[in-house]
Scaffold this active site. Structure first.
Site, PDB file in Angstrom:
ATOM      1  N   ARG A 191       0.825  -1.185  -0.163  1.00  0.00           N
ATOM      2  CA  ARG A 191      -0.675  -0.180  -0.032  1.00  0.00           C
ATOM      3  C   ARG A 191       0.470   1.038  -0.674  1.00  0.00           C
ATOM      4  O   ARG A 191       2.141   1.162  -0.016  1.00  0.00           O
ATOM      5  CB  ARG A 191      -0.841   0.453   1.521  1.00  0.00           C
ATOM      6  N   VAL A 223       2.376   5.699   5.163  1.00  0.00           N
ATOM      7  CA  VAL A 223       2.423   6.942   5.949  1.00  0.00           C
ATOM      8  C   VAL A 223       3.720   7.816   5.593  1.00  0.00           C
ATOM      9  O   VAL A 223       3.531   9.619   5.201  1.00  0.00           O
ATOM     10  CB  VAL A 223       2.560   6.375   7.287  1.00  0.00           C
TER      11      VAL A 223
HETATM   12  P1  ADP Z   1       4.276   0.309   9.097  1.00  0.00           P
HETATM   13  O1  ADP Z   1       3.050  -0.488   9.348  1.00  0.00           O
HETATM   14  O2  ADP Z   1       5.367  -0.539   8.976  1.00  0.00           O
HETATM   15  O3  ADP Z   1       4.301   0.915  10.731  1.00  0.00           O
HETATM   16  P2  ADP Z   1       2.952   2.700   8.129  1.00  0.00           P
HETATM   17  O4  ADP Z   1       4.351   3.661   9.317  1.00  0.00           O
HETATM   18  O5  ADP Z   1       2.306   2.548   6.744  1.00  0.00           O
HETATM   19  O6  ADP Z   1       3.953   1.392   8.115  1.00  0.00           O
HETATM   20  O7  ADP Z   1       1.713   2.705   9.411  1.00  0.00           O
HETATM   21  C1  ADP Z   1       0.432   1.351   9.306  1.00  0.00           C
HETATM   22  C2  ADP Z   1      -0.510   1.703  10.102  1.00  0.00           C
HETATM   23  O8  ADP Z   1      -0.612   2.398  11.469  1.00  0.00           O
HETATM   24  C3  ADP Z   1      -1.524   3.012   9.427  1.00  0.00           C
HETATM   25  O9  ADP Z   1      -2.660   2.605  10.040  1.00  0.00           O
HETATM   26  C4  ADP Z   1      -1.391   4.430  10.786  1.00  0.00           C
HETATM   27  O10 ADP Z   1      -2.301   4.833  10.665  1.00  0.00           O
HETATM   28  C5  ADP Z   1      -1.015   3.785  11.457  1.00  0.00           C
HETATM   29  N1  ADP Z   1       0.393   3.992  12.684  1.00  0.00           N
HETATM   30  C6  ADP Z   1       1.193   4.427  12.376  1.00  0.00           C
HETATM   31  N2  ADP Z   1       1.995   4.780  12.924  1.00  0.00           N
HETATM   32  C7  ADP Z   1       1.764   4.854  14.434  1.00  0.00           C
HETATM   33  C8  ADP Z   1       1.258   6.166  15.376  1.00  0.00           C
HETATM   34  N3  ADP Z   1       2.212   6.497  15.497  1.00  0.00           N
HETATM   35  N4  ADP Z   1       0.499   5.811  16.301  1.00  0.00           N
HETATM   36  C9  ADP Z   1      -0.629   5.392  15.816  1.00  0.00           C
HETATM   37  N5  ADP Z   1      -0.965   5.189  14.646  1.00  0.00           N
HETATM   38  C10 ADP Z   1       0.207   5.083  13.609  1.00  0.00           C
END
Ligand code: ADP
Ligand code: ADP
Ligand code: MG
Length: 490
Positions: free
Chosen positions: A292, A295
């Site tokens: 996907r 962030v």
């Molecule tokens: P990863 O799965 O590698 O952590 P992402 O950072 O793109 O990838 O985040 C994935 C999901 O986790 C998203 O739904 C995001 O909203 C949630 N998320 C990520 N970082 C945080 C955070 N620091 N606090 C709360 N939710 C988070």
């Protein structure tokens, strides 16, 4: 070409997607929960409809989302990240309803979104993986045999895990039975999937990931790396590119392998290959793929000048990624800070409620992706990301200085956020030296262990006891001991 794009998400990513959709002259369509009617992306949507029911559940309600997208006349659905972005049932339902899913095929979500399957795909493509066992494990005996072979500490991970949840560090054989049972029940509760597997726990690690695009026909490109080791509770707080401690030739090799892995499965869409890089070496190991938009994708956009949502739309429409993506070059340095509604000085406790003051920075090289506005509120129903503040500069030093200024200029009240904390952190030696790892934040902020996630707090406590002579056993001192370097200079 796709014309009407339903955004099955909320918050900053919904706004981010709506902006590109509008810029391309297409229509954005929205759906919103009972507490989300004021979100700014809805003002960019040609039409939007309420999603009925529990606000904590509606963005996960496949049937309602499909019905809403269809009644708005959508011909494509963008899932954003989180929620249903990596859910094969949702991708299938979108396609069965005659719309394009802006992401990989349902089969690819199954094959790559599952951490165990992804390990196998990486192995087949010749990508190094973390020492471990590429099968799920159900019973204690097998788990103990495998852990003994890998060597402690090991990490029990949920095959279907995500968002930093569903992981347990195990430092000794006697703790394995309990940890396995807990990991399984947590995985069941969080992901409705109790399958777990075991890999080596790499105590001082860096998290470096590669952005890829695949056209679905066997062509793929990689778009540089992002260093994401500034984390708390396995969740990223700061991401930067280039990775300061990864030699450029190593990063290049990671990129080549990541693109090869994407091409080997005819990957369709934007995705990210995540790697663990043991501190100080040149080895790297694949840990997972996120199928996907991520962030932290704006870091790559600042480095390459590409619009990754535009690339996703082009791929979903069958045109493949752009020529610009195929020949992209990276330049300068970009850093993202996640401004999260939490109190970093009290164990990163959530901070919710009305946003009375919201003021964001601007200026050369600054980008802000946020949904927050005065009058809106941080709801307990959703994740706590308020804003992503990014800085680009010709050098890392300039990017840091710009980001520090931008974070210090960010005013949010009365909700508490990580902005000030992260401004302090990037000003300190741990960050400016580039010698940080995935445990740096937790060691740094938690001299008493009180800010640590549960399993680390337990290790810290055990370590304290062992120093007092009341327990034995070799514990990973490095991991749990506060460094305090930076605290003293405050
Ligand atoms: P990863 O799965 O590698 O952590 P992402 O950072 O793109 O990838 O985040 C994935 C999901 O986790 C998203 O739904 C995001 O909203 C949630 N998320 C990520 N970082 C945080 C955070 N620091 N606090 C709360 N939710 C988070
Ligand atoms: P998620 O799907 O929750 O993002 P990941 O497999 O990407 O799960 O792991 C999240 C984080 O946990 C990584 O960024 C890293 O900090 C840490 N981690 C994961 N695997 C290991 C490992 N084998 N050794 C040490 N740390 C790890
Ligand atoms: Mg991850």
């Amino acid at each position: 070409m796709l014309q009407r794009i339903f955004i099955a998400n909320r918050g900053e990513i919904a706004l981010r997607i709506a902006r590109t959709v509008r810029r391309l002259g297409l229509q954005a369509l929205g759906g919103f929960s009972s507490v989300d009617g004021g979100l700014p992306h809805l003002r960019l949507c040609a039409r939007a409809m309420p999603l009925l029911g529990d606000p904590a559940r509606v963005y996960l309600d496949i049937d309602q989302l499909i019905d809403t997208a269809r009644s708005l006349g959508a011909d494509a659905v963008h899932p954003g990240y989180g929620f249903l972005a990596e859910n094969e049932d949702f991708a299938s339902a979108v396609e069965s309803a005659g719309m394009a899913f802006i992401g990989p095929t349902p089969d690819q979500i199954v094959a790559l979104g599952d951490k165990v399957q992804a390990r196998k795909a990486a192995e087949r493509a010749g990508v190094p993986i973390v020492p471990g066992h590429s099968e799920t494990i159900a019973d204690v005996k097998t788990a103990q045999d495998i852990a003994a072979r890998i060597g402690y500490p090991v990490l029990i991970k949920a095959a279907g895990g995500g968002g930093g949840r569903g992981m347990r560090i195990v430092d000794a054989a006697e703790n394995l039975p309990d940890a396995l049972a807990r990991a399984q029940s947590e995985a069941k509760a969080s992901f409705n999937d109790d399958r777990v597997f075991i890999e080596k726990y790499i105590a001082r690690a860096r998290h470096v990931e590669i952005q890829v695009l695949g056209d679905g026909r066997g062509n793929a490109v990689s778009l540089g790396e992002r260093e994401c080791s500034v984390q708390r509770r396995h969740q990223k707080l700061i991401e930067e590119s280039p990775a300061p401690a990864v030699p450029p030739e190593v990063a290049t090799r990671m990129g080549v392998l990541a693109a090869a892995l994407a091409a080997s499965v005819k990957y369709r869409g934007a995705g990210t290959m995540e790697f663990i890089v043991p501190f100080g070496g040149t080895d790297f190991y694949f840990i997972e793929m996120n199928t996907r938009l991520q962030v932290e994708h704006p870091v790559t956009e600042l480095m390459t000048g590409l619009d990754l949502v535009e690339e996703q739309l082009a791929i979903a429409s069958g045109a493949g990624f752009s020529k610009a993506a195929a020949s992209a070059k990276i330049s300068g340095h970009a850093i993202e800070a996640r401004v999260i509604a939490e109190n970093p000085y009290a164990g990163f406790q959530p901070s919710i409620g009305a946003l009375n003051v919201v003021q964001f920075p601007a200026g050369p090289g600054i980008r802000v992706d946020s949904w927050a506005e005065p009058g809106l509120a941080v709801s307990p129903h959703y994740d706590s990301l308020l804003a992503k503040i990014l800085a680009w500069g010709p050098t890392r030093e300039v990017a840091i200085a710009r980001l520090r200024g931008a974070l210090n200029e960010t005013l949010i009240h009365p909700v508490q956020t990580t902005a000030g904390f992260l401004a302090e952190f990037i000003s300190g030696a741990d960050f400016s030296s580039g010698h940080y790892d995935t445990g740096t934040i937790e060691r740094w902020r938690a001299p008493d262990g009180e800010n640590l996630p549960a399993e680390l707090a337990a290790l810290a406590e055990a370590e304290k006891l062992s120093r007092q002579g009341s327990t034995s056993g070799a514990l990973p001192r490095q991991r749990a001991r506060p460094m305090g370097r930076w605290q003293q200079s405050n």
